[in-house]
Design a protein around this motif. Structure first.
Motif, PDB file in Angstrom:
ATOM      1  N   ILE A  70       5.241  44.956  28.371  1.00  0.00           N
ATOM      2  CA  ILE A  70       4.018  45.657  27.977  1.00  0.00           C
ATOM      3  C   ILE A  70       2.954  44.649  27.534  1.00  0.00           C
ATOM      4  N   ALA A  71       3.374  43.508  26.980  1.00  0.00           N
ATOM      5  CA  ALA A  71       2.422  42.465  26.594  1.00  0.00           C
ATOM      6  C   ALA A  71       1.755  41.858  27.823  1.00  0.00           C
ATOM      7  N   MET A  72       2.551  41.563  28.861  1.00  0.00           N
ATOM      8  CA  MET A  72       1.993  41.000  30.092  1.00  0.00           C
ATOM      9  C   MET A  72       1.050  41.992  30.751  1.00  0.00           C
ATOM     10  N   ARG A  73       1.454  43.249  30.792  1.00  0.00           N
ATOM     11  CA  ARG A  73       0.601  44.289  31.382  1.00  0.00           C
ATOM     12  C   ARG A  73      -0.707  44.418  30.609  1.00  0.00           C
ATOM     13  N   SER A  74      -0.627  44.363  29.287  1.00  0.00           N
ATOM     14  CA  SER A  74      -1.815  44.478  28.442  1.00  0.00           C
ATOM     15  C   SER A  74      -2.778  43.314  28.688  1.00  0.00           C
ATOM     16  N   ILE A  75      -2.233  42.114  28.859  1.00  0.00           N
ATOM     17  CA  ILE A  75      -3.071  40.935  29.108  1.00  0.00           C
ATOM     18  C   ILE A  75      -3.808  41.068  30.437  1.00  0.00           C
ATOM     19  N   VAL A  76      -3.086  41.465  31.486  1.00  0.00           N
ATOM     20  CA  VAL A  76      -3.688  41.571  32.820  1.00  0.00           C
ATOM     21  C   VAL A  76      -4.766  42.652  32.850  1.00  0.00           C
ATOM     22  N   VAL A  77      -4.457  43.849  32.313  1.00  0.00           N
ATOM     23  CA  VAL A  77      -5.439  44.935  32.303  1.00  0.00           C
ATOM     24  C   VAL A  77      -6.641  44.560  31.441  1.00  0.00           C
ATOM     25  N   SER A  78      -6.384  43.903  30.313  1.00  0.00           N
ATOM     26  CA  SER A  78      -7.475  43.503  29.417  1.00  0.00           C
ATOM     27  C   SER A  78      -8.424  42.524  30.095  1.00  0.00           C
ATOM     28  N   ILE A  79      -7.894  41.607  30.887  1.00  0.00           N
ATOM     29  CA  ILE A  79      -8.753  40.678  31.630  1.00  0.00           C
ATOM     30  C   ILE A  79      -9.677  41.457  32.553  1.00  0.00           C
ATOM     31  N   GLY A  80      -9.105  42.431  33.276  1.00  0.00           N
ATOM     32  CA  GLY A  80      -9.916  43.247  34.178  1.00  0.00           C
ATOM     33  C   GLY A  80     -11.000  44.006  33.434  1.00  0.00           C
ATOM     34  N   LEU A  81     -10.660  44.613  32.302  1.00  0.00           N
ATOM     35  CA  LEU A  81     -11.635  45.399  31.545  1.00  0.00           C
ATOM     36  C   LEU A  81     -12.703  44.516  30.906  1.00  0.00           C
ATOM     37  N   LEU A  82     -12.320  43.328  30.432  1.00  0.00           N
ATOM     38  CA  LEU A  82     -13.309  42.419  29.841  1.00  0.00           C
ATOM     39  C   LEU A  82     -14.301  41.933  30.895  1.00  0.00           C
ATOM     40  N   ILE A  83     -13.798  41.660  32.104  1.00  0.00           N
ATOM     41  CA  ILE A  83     -14.707  41.271  33.192  1.00  0.00           C
ATOM     42  C   ILE A  83     -15.647  42.427  33.518  1.00  0.00           C
ATOM     43  N   TYR A  84     -15.093  43.642  33.525  1.00  0.00           N
ATOM     44  CA  TYR A  84     -15.910  44.834  33.797  1.00  0.00           C
ATOM     45  C   TYR A  84     -17.012  44.982  32.751  1.00  0.00           C
ATOM     46  N   PHE A  85     -16.663  44.862  31.468  1.00  0.00           N
ATOM     47  CA  PHE A  85     -17.662  45.010  30.412  1.00  0.00           C
ATOM     48  C   PHE A  85     -18.681  43.873  30.437  1.00  0.00           C
ATOM     49  N   ALA A  86     -18.227  42.689  30.821  1.00  0.00           N
ATOM     50  CA  ALA A  86     -19.175  41.584  30.975  1.00  0.00           C
ATOM     51  C   ALA A  86     -20.187  41.907  32.070  1.00  0.00           C
ATOM     52  N   SER A  87     -19.726  42.540  33.141  1.00  0.00           N
ATOM     53  CA  SER A  87     -20.611  42.940  34.236  1.00  0.00           C
ATOM     54  C   SER A  87     -21.618  43.982  33.772  1.00  0.00           C
ATOM     55  N   LEU A  88     -21.177  44.878  32.878  1.00  0.00           N
ATOM     56  CA  LEU A  88     -22.063  45.941  32.395  1.00  0.00           C
ATOM     57  C   LEU A  88     -23.263  45.395  31.630  1.00  0.00           C
ATOM     58  N   ASP A 117     -26.132  39.992  47.536  1.00  0.00           N
ATOM     59  CA  ASP A 117     -27.008  39.174  48.365  1.00  0.00           C
ATOM     60  C   ASP A 117     -26.176  38.025  48.933  1.00  0.00           C
ATOM     61  N   VAL A 118     -25.798  38.146  50.218  1.00  0.00           N
ATOM     62  CA  VAL A 118     -24.893  37.155  50.813  1.00  0.00           C
ATOM     63  C   VAL A 118     -25.530  35.781  50.917  1.00  0.00           C
ATOM     64  N   THR A 119     -26.850  35.717  50.854  1.00  0.00           N
ATOM     65  CA  THR A 119     -27.528  34.425  50.936  1.00  0.00           C
ATOM     66  C   THR A 119     -27.619  33.740  49.571  1.00  0.00           C
ATOM     67  N   ASN A 120     -27.310  34.506  48.513  1.00  0.00           N
ATOM     68  CA  ASN A 120     -27.413  33.943  47.159  1.00  0.00           C
ATOM     69  C   ASN A 120     -26.311  34.518  46.272  1.00  0.00           C
ATOM     70  N   LEU A 121     -25.053  34.278  46.668  1.00  0.00           N
ATOM     71  CA  LEU A 121     -23.923  34.794  45.908  1.00  0.00           C
ATOM     72  C   LEU A 121     -23.778  34.045  44.585  1.00  0.00           C
ATOM     73  N   THR A 122     -23.575  34.790  43.511  1.00  0.00           N
ATOM     74  CA  THR A 122     -23.383  34.206  42.190  1.00  0.00           C
ATOM     75  C   THR A 122     -22.079  34.742  41.596  1.00  0.00           C
ATOM     76  N   LEU A 123     -21.734  34.226  40.416  1.00  0.00           N
ATOM     77  CA  LEU A 123     -20.538  34.710  39.730  1.00  0.00           C
ATOM     78  C   LEU A 123     -20.643  36.199  39.460  1.00  0.00           C
ATOM     79  N   LEU A 124     -21.855  36.663  39.116  1.00  0.00           N
ATOM     80  CA  LEU A 124     -22.066  38.081  38.833  1.00  0.00           C
ATOM     81  C   LEU A 124     -21.793  38.938  40.069  1.00  0.00           C
TER      82      LEU A 124
END
Length: 302
Positions: A70-88, A141-148
């Motif tokens: 459950i710790a490993m699962r929590s870490i993986v899902v949390s990474i996904g959600l943190l990236i999502y919130f960073a995108s927001l 924009d395929v001509t100007n791909l960024t981390l975002l």
């Protein structure tokens, strides 16, 4: 009776999607008050007691069966959600959500790569269709791909991997234990990162240092926490009483609600290509759900 429960499950899934898409529309406003890590730390601090109280009131067990898994699962899902919130912090909810809801596509691909599963022609078509829909909604924009540009898809990748770990590693864990594991992990990671960005401050949502919490920040964060707890509770109940395949399809309504809330709250419009993308993603989700149901039914009949 079964029809009634299916209808209730559908309404619960729709309500959860409507709540999540509503509260996520305010993350951009939060970014004007504080950084990502401070926001997530306070959000977790608000949400954890609420989840524990909700679990007690509903009579749900908080016992952890396998801590390491459950710790490993929590870490993986949390990474996904943190990236999502960073995108927001920089993208509309519908666009960031398109990446998060690409998770079923990643699940299908990872099933082939990691478990050598055969997904069939319909599932393959659904994966391609869903990815095309995500691109229509993200419109990079395929001509100007960024981390975002790729962050939402990365969020979907980690979230999808987390869902795979849920199925293969954490099937015996309670829904509330899984939710608490995620919020606790996000809180710990956010605390560490908040110390780091305060010592090495930047000017972006992800690198903003500690700031004295304003009343607006506290209310917006509390709204996020309460809404998330309500949504988690509703979706857990939906999966408990309804068919998981059907419930997963109704979760895609998040993308539709996100666009509607953006217009109602901020007057932001969604262009025609993005609406087509939403329709394509929903259609892809329905195809994948039906394909998975047929596979499951065939395996059960053997």
């Amino acid at each position: 009776m079964q029809t009634t429960k299916s209808g209730q499950a559908a309404l619960l899934a729709l309500a959860a999607s409507a709540i999540l898409s509503f509260i996520d529309n305010f993350v951009a406003a939060v970014s004007e008050e504080a950084g990502l890590w401070q926001f997530q730390l306070f959000r977790a601090a608000f949400a954890l007691p609420l989840l524990i109280v909700a679990a007690r009131l509903m009579g749900k067990s908080l016992k952890v069966v396998r801590f390491g898994r459950i710790a490993m699962r929590s870490i993986v899902v949390s990474i996904g959600l943190l990236i999502y919130f960073a995108s927001l912090g920089a993208l509309p909810v519908s666009q960031a959500g398109a990446g998060l809801f690409s998770s079923p596509l990643w699940v299908a691909l990872l099933s082939v790569i990691l478990f050598r599963q055969q997904i069939g022609r319909i599932m393959t078509f659904a994966v391609v269709l869903g990815f095309a829909g995500a691109l229509m909604l993200l419109q990079p924009d395929v001509t100007n791909l960024t981390l975002l540009s790729v962050m939402p898809l990365a969020a979907g990748l980690f979230y999808g991997l987390g869902m795979m770990l849920t199925r293969h590693w954490c099937a015996d864990e309670s829904a509330m234990s899984l939710a608490i594991g995620i919020f606790l992990t996000i809180g710990i990671v956010s605390l560490v990162m908040l110390f780091w960005v305060t010592a090495h401050p930047g000017s972006t949502f992800m690198s903003a240092p500690w700031a004295m919490p304003t009343t607006r920040f506290l209310w917006l964060t509390l709204l996020q926490a309460v809404g998330a707890v309500f949504a988690v509770t509703l979706i857990a109940q939906a999966y408990r009483i309804g068919n998981p395949t059907m419930v997963s399809v109704f979760e895609y309504s998040f993308l539709i609600f996100a666009s509607i809330w953006a217009f109602v709250l901020w007057g932001a419009t969604t262009d025609a290509l993005a609406w087509v993308g939403i329709i394509v993603i929903v259609a892809s989700g329905i195809l994948m759900a039906q394909s998975e149901k047929r596979t499951s039914d065939a395996a059960t009949s053997l």
